[in-house]
Scaffold this motif. Sequence first.
Motif, mmCIF file in Angstrom:
data_model
loop_
_atom_site.group_PDB
_atom_site.id
_atom_site.type_symbol
_atom_site.label_atom_id
_atom_site.label_comp_id
_atom_site.label_asym_id
_atom_site.label_seq_id
_atom_site.Cartn_x
_atom_site.Cartn_y
_atom_site.Cartn_z
ATOM 1 N N ALA A 164 -5.744 -6.419 1.646
ATOM 2 C CA ALA A 164 -6.783 -5.608 1.022
ATOM 3 C C ALA A 164 -7.855 -5.220 2.033
ATOM 4 C CB ALA A 164 -7.401 -6.363 -0.155
ATOM 5 N N ASP A 165 -8.210 -6.144 2.931
ATOM 6 C CA ASP A 165 -9.220 -5.834 3.948
ATOM 7 C C ASP A 165 -8.718 -4.750 4.909
ATOM 8 O OD1 ASP A 165 -11.117 -7.554 2.965
ATOM 9 O OD2 ASP A 165 -10.547 -9.220 4.266
ATOM 10 N N ALA B 82 -6.486 -2.487 4.210
ATOM 11 C CA ALA B 82 -6.473 -1.249 3.432
ATOM 12 C C ALA B 82 -7.872 -0.647 3.365
ATOM 13 C CB ALA B 82 -5.945 -1.514 2.027
ATOM 14 N N GLY B 83 -8.861 -1.506 3.143
ATOM 15 C CA GLY B 83 -10.235 -1.011 3.062
ATOM 16 C C GLY B 83 -10.705 -0.398 4.366
ATOM 17 N N VAL C 193 -5.481 0.299 -2.571
ATOM 18 C CA VAL C 193 -4.279 -0.318 -3.101
ATOM 19 C C VAL C 193 -4.072 0.150 -4.540
ATOM 20 C CG1 VAL C 193 -3.161 -2.505 -3.642
ATOM 21 C CG2 VAL C 193 -4.622 -2.317 -1.625
ATOM 22 N N ALA D 19 -0.751 -8.816 -7.512
ATOM 23 C CA ALA D 19 -0.765 -9.464 -6.215
ATOM 24 C C ALA D 19 -0.684 -10.980 -6.418
ATOM 25 C CB ALA D 19 -2.046 -9.110 -5.460
ATOM 26 N N ILE E 164 0.857 -1.187 0.000
ATOM 27 C CA ILE E 164 0.000 0.000 0.000
ATOM 28 C C ILE E 164 0.894 1.237 0.000
ATOM 29 C CG2 ILE E 164 -1.889 1.197 1.175
ATOM 30 C CD1 ILE E 164 -2.484 -1.488 2.590
ATOM 31 N N ALA F 41 -2.930 -11.695 0.474
ATOM 32 C CA ALA F 41 -3.371 -10.555 -0.320
ATOM 33 C C ALA F 41 -4.756 -10.092 0.128
ATOM 34 C CB ALA F 41 -3.394 -10.926 -1.798
ATOM 35 N N GLU F 42 -5.638 -11.037 0.470
ATOM 36 C CA GLU F 42 -6.988 -10.678 0.927
ATOM 37 C C GLU F 42 -6.937 -9.913 2.244
ATOM 38 O OE1 GLU F 42 -9.652 -13.962 1.196
ATOM 39 O OE2 GLU F 42 -9.196 -14.694 -0.814
ATOM 40 N N ALA G 104 -2.275 -4.104 -7.318
ATOM 41 C CA ALA G 104 -3.354 -5.068 -7.159
ATOM 42 C C ALA G 104 -3.338 -6.087 -8.285
ATOM 43 C CB ALA G 104 -4.690 -4.349 -7.121
#
Length: 569
Positions: free
Chosen positions: A249-250, A252-253, A259, A267, A168, A245-246, A264
């Motif tokens: 991403a979570d 980051a969200g 991202v 990834a 990120i 990766a999940e 992305a």
Amino acid sequence: MVLYSTSRVSLATTPIRFGPFEVDTRSGELRRNGSRISLQEQPFQVLVLLLERPGEVVTREELSRKLWPENTFVDFERGLNKAINKLRAALRDDAEKPSFVETLPHHGYRFIAPVNRSGPTRDVIRAKHLPAIDSIAILPLDNLSGDPAQEYFSDGMTEELICAVARIDSLRVISRTSVMPYKGAQKSSPAIAKELNVDAIVEGSVARSGDKVRITAQLIYAAEDRHLWAGRYERELRDILQLQAEIAADIAGQIHKLVDPRHASIAPVRKVYPQAYEACLKGIFFRDKLTPADLAKSISCFAQAIDFDPDYAQAHANLSQVYFYMGIFGMGPASELFPKAKACAMRALELDESLTSAHNALAIIHILYEWDWPAAEAECMRALQLGPNDSMTHLHLADYMSIQNRHDEAIAESRRALELDPISPVYIAFFGMILYRARRYEESIEQCQKALEIAPHYPNALWFMSLAQEQLGRLAEAIASLEKAVSLSQGSYFQALLGRAYGLAGDKTKAKVILDNLRALSLQRYVSPFDIAVVYAGLGDLPSAFRWFERAYEERVFRIIELTPANVR
């Protein structure tokens, strides 16, 4: 995956009193004798729910449903236990002899103190604000396997998760070497965040059963010690790269960081062979110990991972790192080790061009072995583009710039590396080396002393400090630093530097003893010709020194690049 955004309970709008405490549901505050008590959101909501029904049992299931919205994936048991423990700490309550919150084992909790409240009841909301989070530290994941031999797995998963989140761009992510000292530390999240200078903390656990792995993680806003989000993930081990990766991403969200689409799209999504992944984690575990025996073990582990999965790019990149570490530490001829390192890095990039670690490995090979400066800078910049939060990338770039006499830029990159790795003695001491090359000797010594405060037995800090002390004419101090370094490590380069310092100080007898020892040692194992050359230089025997320097040049010993007008006294 949102843990909560607003929480609703039905309670009186007037303050609720019990013992010396008062709960104000409008402001969301707990006070004791008029003084505000800091309490996180979840423990506060537990308290409010118990106060709704004083004297009655509130089941664990009810509390979990209230605290976590439907479809939230979280380790309820662990989260609720932590909330209850923090509530008891705020109330100064004893679980064995409670005055306020009674536990009914395996069932629930009951508020047992008299409660004084009046007025009508209505729904109230403890207002939330969305904090700004620009920096984060992922603490070592707890090993829930119950088997200490599985520590390599939880440590490896911590590093892998850090690497995933570090993609990120807009988020500063603290590196592994600065978070690992907090493994098992009994410190609060705010205290750790303050030491690491970050806005948020991610803590969690990993449990493995056969080829299945479960990871729990929770995001804590440090300034308020407030839980913002929690998640639980279960996958087959072969899907672990996608899982990492999940989770990234979570996270980051939840902190509203998007991202970079370029990242992305690359990834990691390929499946891995569980045996290959496990062997790679073991290799990382041994590699990071940085002793000759452990580096040899790590080579075996990474080679095993490649045998299981020849297309496993990260294993090739990790193997490249080990070979160049061995080259740096003089564990074999540079002309043998660095070409092996390059072959592994090139193979890694053939399989996955996006691997920051492989670009870093190639950069260090260009810098320390091939002396190909344009290629070195190109690889450093590519690594920086792919891994802006990788502290090693900034360290290599600082090294390159320093060698090129671009000292101000090198110092700036070193400071950036320290922002990402603030308590690593390796990075702090290396900053001392960068300052030494810039001829800022007093500052160099100061940095090395900081490193030694954290790791008193780190020999490289003593090495770099001795160089600066020598340049200031403080030979007695330089000798003392090197004598301690030799006592901590039998590396021939420490012995050689000590022999040189003895020679410069006029103690030629001790210098010649070290020279004889190195010549004898070279008959048993590899000793760099550079080490022998520096002792001759300290003795003032320049013809012999230059003969050995010439051999070092022919072998492409990386330390030969230190012999520039800017770095020679």
